[in-house]
Design a protein around this motif. Structure first.
Motif, mmCIF file in Angstrom:
data_model
loop_
_atom_site.group_PDB
_atom_site.id
_atom_site.type_symbol
_atom_site.label_atom_id
_atom_site.label_comp_id
_atom_site.label_asym_id
_atom_site.label_seq_id
_atom_site.Cartn_x
_atom_site.Cartn_y
_atom_site.Cartn_z
ATOM 1 N N ASP A 1 0.825 -1.204 0.000
ATOM 2 C CA ASP A 1 0.000 0.000 0.000
ATOM 3 C C ASP A 1 0.864 1.260 0.000
ATOM 4 O OD1 ASP A 1 -2.887 1.126 0.459
ATOM 5 O OD2 ASP A 1 -1.645 2.175 1.937
ATOM 6 N N HIS B 1 -5.727 1.043 -5.623
ATOM 7 C CA HIS B 1 -6.678 0.801 -4.520
ATOM 8 C C HIS B 1 -6.192 1.448 -3.222
ATOM 9 C CE1 HIS B 1 -8.678 -1.887 -7.267
ATOM 10 N NE2 HIS B 1 -7.580 -2.599 -7.409
ATOM 11 N N ILE B 2 -5.607 2.629 -3.356
ATOM 12 C CA ILE B 2 -5.132 3.378 -2.191
ATOM 13 C C ILE B 2 -6.196 4.371 -1.773
ATOM 14 C CG2 ILE B 2 -3.396 5.070 -1.427
ATOM 15 C CD1 ILE B 2 -1.424 3.490 -3.299
ATOM 16 N N SER B 3 -6.333 4.571 -0.482
ATOM 17 C CA SER B 3 -7.426 5.356 0.078
ATOM 18 C C SER B 3 -7.509 6.776 -0.477
ATOM 19 C CB SER B 3 -7.276 5.428 1.602
ATOM 20 O OG SER B 3 -8.277 6.242 2.167
ATOM 21 N N GLU C 1 -2.081 3.552 7.168
ATOM 22 C CA GLU C 1 -1.638 2.161 7.235
ATOM 23 C C GLU C 1 -2.301 1.406 8.382
ATOM 24 O OE1 GLU C 1 -0.480 1.350 4.650
ATOM 25 O OE2 GLU C 1 0.414 3.182 3.895
ATOM 26 N N TYR D 1 -5.759 0.693 7.328
ATOM 27 C CA TYR D 1 -5.682 -0.300 6.265
ATOM 28 C C TYR D 1 -5.546 -1.702 6.853
ATOM 29 C CZ TYR D 1 -4.168 -2.392 1.826
ATOM 30 O OH TYR D 1 -4.075 -3.162 0.701
ATOM 31 N N ASP E 1 -11.907 0.869 0.644
ATOM 32 C CA ASP E 1 -11.368 2.110 1.223
ATOM 33 C C ASP E 1 -11.873 2.264 2.646
ATOM 34 O OD1 ASP E 1 -10.423 4.627 1.816
ATOM 35 O OD2 ASP E 1 -11.105 5.544 -0.050
#
Length: 377
Positions: free
Chosen positions: A122, A148-150, A177, A180, A329
């Motif tokens: 990530d 697919h990162i916030s 993180e 996540y 997310d």
């Protein structure tokens, strides 16, 4: 999971406004140019190559920090990842190997490795997008959704490119993180069953896994600073731990330089011998089947005692093949912005005494269990 709501400075009010906008209008993934598609595939390839194991990840964080020292989290991530590797090899070391079955140790390793792997896959694409943005002189963070990162991090990176505020970026990465990991690891039914609900996890949290150590050399001697996490399963506490670790590592400039110098001069192997060769060895000096006796007093070996076995990661665990990261997310509440506020908490980082007592308790537990098993044999 809410930080105390103190008044926000103007810079964070801007972030708050942008986060509110994102909540009302989530990202729409745009079509890609051929150049953008090629860049995404390149970044995914590099990330996958470097995400083989804890040693490769840990080195990648440090290498990136050398290229971009304004990204403070890269060095913090490097040091925390070192600790993750030490926890992994502890499972095959002198003490925990006597307290856990092979199956239990494997479950713990899977838990630690999955978290370490997830964070890297990530975080590192974000770093590489920053690197590419710097090279080409334009903002490329609209590509984050393709990894697919916030959405939260797109707002933060856009802010960083404008304001160059390293603390806000560092703290945002901690928030990102840990959130996540929350659904993918901490709330994962398999880990709850095989790790969190076992007696050994309580033992680990009490005796070993909760210490984060930052070694450095002072007047020719290795010193340790760090922090202890008492509630590993609390998202709030893990975020606050990140804030305290940053304070320990970065507020004292002389200490920061010393920790970085130590990291540069001591490549990460996963063995605790990396920082305390007087106490640990990556070669097992013990004789199989012999009765253990207490050998540690104030982090020094008693006369005639063997060093604590702490293997290198390469000899402790094989590389794992991971299932793809779960998509989703975590960002659904703009109030996480309050965690970004910097405070002036005095964090001295003293940890050696607690860590030494931990080693003595862990040795006692291992000695007692081994003694009982030998008597019952």
């Amino acid at each position: 999971m809410q930080q105390k709501k103190t008044p926000l400075p103007d810079s964070l009010l801007k972030i708050k406004k942008e986060l509110k906008k994102k909540m009302k209008s989530p990202n729409v993934i745009s079509d890609l140019t051929a150049e953008e598609q090629a860049l995404i595939e390149k970044i995914k390839g590099i990330t996958s190559f470097l995400n083989k194991n804890n040693v490769t990840r840990t080195k990648a964080y440090l290498d990136f920090y050398h290229r971009f020292p304004e990204i403070h989290w890269a060095f913090l991530g490097h040091m925390v990842s070192r600790n993750g590797g030490w926890n992994m090899t502890d499972l095959k070391g002198s003490f925990l190997s006597r307290l856990m079955t092979k199956r239990e140790a494997s479950a713990f390793f899977t838990f630690l490795e999955r978290g370490n792997w997830l964070i890297f896959q990530d975080a590192f694409p974000q770093f590489l997008l920053y690197e590419e943005s710097q090279k080409c002189g334009k903002n490329l963070f609209h590509l984050l959704p393709h990894f697919h990162i916030s959405t939260f991090m797109e707002v933060i990176w856009n802010h960083f490119l404008q304001e160059k505020d390293p603390y806000t970026l560092m703290m945002a990465l901690v928030i990102n993180e840990q959130n996540y990991l929350e659904e993918r690891v901490l709330k994962n039914p398999a880990f709850i069953k095989n790790v969190f609900n076992t007696f050994e996890f309580v033992l680990q949290e009490f005796l070993s896994m909760n210490h984060i150590l930052f070694p450095f050399t002072e007047k020719g001697k290795i010193k340790l600073v760090g922090q202890t996490l008492d509630h590993f399963q609390s998202l709030h506490e893990r975020i606050l731990l990140g804030k305290r670790l940053y304070a320990v590592l970065c507020r004292d400039q002389e200490r920061f330089i010393a920790v970085k110098k130590w990291a540069d001069e001591n490549p990460h192997t996963g063995s605790r011998k990396d920082y305390w060769p007087h106490l640990f060895n990556d070669v097992n000096e013990g004789v199989p089947g012999t009765l253990l006796k207490p050998s540690i007093r104030s982090c020094q070996l008693t006369k005639g005692s063997s060093k604590i076995y702490s293997p290198m990661l390469a000899f402790a665990w094989k590389n794992r093949i991971h299932e793809p990261a779960e998509i989703g997310d975590w960002f659904n509440d703009w109030k996480v912005v309050y965690y970004l506020a910097e405070d002036n908490e005095n964090v001295d980082g003293e940890i050696k005494n607690d860590y030494c007592k931990t080693l003595e308790r862990l040795e006692l537990a291992a000695t007692t269990k081994k003694t009982i098993s030998l008597r019952d044999a």
